[in-house]
Design an enzyme around this catalytic site. Structure first.
Site, short mmCIF file in Angstrom:
data_model
loop_
_atom_site.label_atom_id
_atom_site.label_comp_id
_atom_site.label_asym_id
_atom_site.label_seq_id
_atom_site.Cartn_x
_atom_site.Cartn_y
_atom_site.Cartn_z
N LYS A 21 74.32 5.88 62.39
CA LYS A 21 74.53 4.26 61.88
C LYS A 21 75.04 3.88 63.04
O LYS A 21 75.50 3.86 64.01
CB LYS A 21 76.12 5.18 61.01
CG LYS A 21 77.18 5.31 61.92
CD LYS A 21 77.87 6.07 61.10
CE LYS A 21 78.85 7.05 61.75
NZ LYS A 21 79.85 7.49 60.72
N ARG B 284 89.34 10.26 52.94
CA ARG B 284 88.55 8.96 53.23
C ARG B 284 87.81 8.90 52.66
O ARG B 284 88.69 8.32 50.92
CB ARG B 284 88.36 8.90 54.62
CG ARG B 284 87.62 7.70 55.10
CD ARG B 284 87.64 8.11 56.67
NE ARG B 284 86.39 8.49 56.28
CZ ARG B 284 85.32 8.50 58.44
NH1 ARG B 284 86.35 7.91 58.76
NH2 ARG B 284 84.27 9.63 57.59
N TYR C 233 92.82 -15.10 83.69
CA TYR C 233 94.18 -14.35 82.55
C TYR C 233 95.76 -14.13 82.31
O TYR C 233 96.07 -13.41 82.74
CB TYR C 233 93.73 -14.91 81.23
CG TYR C 233 92.82 -15.71 80.87
CD1 TYR C 233 93.08 -17.38 80.45
CD2 TYR C 233 91.20 -15.93 80.64
CE1 TYR C 233 92.15 -18.15 80.10
CE2 TYR C 233 90.64 -16.65 79.96
CZ TYR C 233 90.45 -17.84 80.34
OH TYR C 233 89.68 -18.91 79.41
N MET D 197 86.48 -13.98 78.03
CA MET D 197 85.67 -13.31 76.88
C MET D 197 83.95 -13.50 77.47
O MET D 197 83.15 -12.61 76.93
CB MET D 197 85.50 -14.82 76.64
CG MET D 197 84.40 -15.22 74.88
SD MET D 197 84.22 -16.49 73.93
CE MET D 197 86.44 -16.21 73.07
#
Length: 369
Positions: free
Chosen positions: A41, A139, A259, A312
């Site tokens: 998956k 779940r 940053y 980023m």
């Protein structure tokens, strides 16, 4: 293979399919006496389902698990004869897709079971499916009372073929957790309600537990070289992430980097920049601040700490001790002893998230396939 050419990508992600196959074979040996499936998956935990599926099949896997129907269709395109289970239940009105592509839903609610049973009745065929019973995760899955009702003969008789009975561990990666023993006992009780139906409980961590193996083990993250139990070393690393330095700059003692000015140089330093960031799946929280040690990289064989926050698209690294590091030199962000779990620990998360976050802007190179 990525569509991003090597000379246009910010970094190269190398996937060792040979290591993936050896990891599968190690887990299959660990679960001797039970079939060993493969969980692919999340695009095979980020490495690419079209590459991972055939490699695992070549290593001996015959049964596969995905989360979404779209993943199952992609996998079926490269594995025409494998048994493929779709973990997250029935999707919308796409019931015919399961039949058209010979896919097996994992039914974990009364609604799923009723809808799939109706589909089997309409098509006059008992299509195979798995029954998911919840034993403590809370779940997906039928509760124990629902499972007992489903097992009764009469009006509740199954219109589909129950090809597998399964449940999922919540805490098997934490040795000695009391919930694990309770789940083992509950699943054993449920199996008694469905005589003759193969059982599956063991995930990656469960492969180490004889009481959890039953008929089919379904390892996931262990295949891909991440830690699967707190007391076990990972198997072979499968991914490697390298990027060239695009710039090296001098900073003075006291200068800040990145940053938020969260990291300042304690000495005159050289800062190397690579064109990788959290948009590429290298997590922002893996950065280094004056108050938190972040992840490492290797430059010219030297271990170097990240400097400042991960941006980023860029990462800054303190290369002061890495000799004459220069633009074009290779920086290893994952590999050479830096595992996905090391990056995950620095970022305050788990190896699963690092693997499945790896972005699509890399040049991807597959080896050992």
């Amino acid at each position: 293979m990525s569509d991003v050419p090597a000379d246009e990508a910010g970094a190269r992600l190398t996937v060792d399919l040979g290591a993936l196959k050896r990891n599968y074979q190690a887990l299959a040996a660990m679960t001797a006496g039970a079939e060993c499936a493969a969980v692919v998956k999340a695009d095979a935990y980020g490495i690419g389902i079209e590459a991972a599926g055939p490699a695992l099949a070549a290593a001996g896997a015959r049964t596969f698990f995905v989360a979404h129907l779209s993943e199952a269709r992609r996998l079926r395109a490269v594995l025409p004869s494998a048994a493929i289970y779709v973990l997250n239940g029935l999707f919308g009105e796409a019931l015919a897709t399961y039949a058209d592509h010979q896919l097996r839903p994992v039914l974990g609610s009364r609604d799923d079971i009723e809808r799939f049973s109706a589909f089997c009745s309409q098509t006059a065929r008992r299509w195979p499916a798995a029954i998911h019973v919840d034993t403590g995760m809370n779940r997906l899955g039928l509760d124990l009372a629902e499972a007992a009702l489903l097992a009764e003969p009469g009006p509740h008789a199954l219109a589909f073929e129950p090809a597998l009975l399964m449940s999922h561990f919540a805490c098997a990666d934490e040795p000695g957790h009391p919930l694990t023993a309770r789940q083992v006992d509950r699943f054993a009780q449920v199996r008694g309600l469905f005589p003759g139906v193969p059982g599956s409980l063991a995930n990656s961590a469960g492969c180490t537990m004889s009481a959890a193996r039953h008929d089919l083990a379904r390892p996931g993250v262990a295949l891909y070289g991440a830690r699967y139990r707190a007391d076990r070393a990972p198997l072979e690393p499968v991914v490697r992430l390298d990027a060239p330095l695009v710039q090296v700059r001098e900073v003075r003692a006291g200068d800040t980097v990145g940053y938020g000015a969260t990291w300042s140089a304690s000495r005159p330093s050289r800062i190397g920049i690579v064109s990788v960031g959290y948009a590429d799946g290298y997590l922002r929280s893996a950065g280094t601040t004056n108050h938190q040690a972040g992840a490492y990289a290797r430059v010219n064989g030297v271990t170097c700490r990240l400097a400042g926050r991960v941006s980023m698209d860029l990462i800054a690294i303190d290369v002061t001790d890495a000799g004459q590091a220069a633009p074009g030199d290779t920086v290893t962000l994952i590999g050479d002893g830096i595992g996905v779990d090391d990056v995950a620990e620095a970022a305050g998360t788990i190896g699963y998230e690092v693997l499945t976050s790896l972005g699509r802007r890399y040049n991807r190179r597959y080896t050992g396939g």
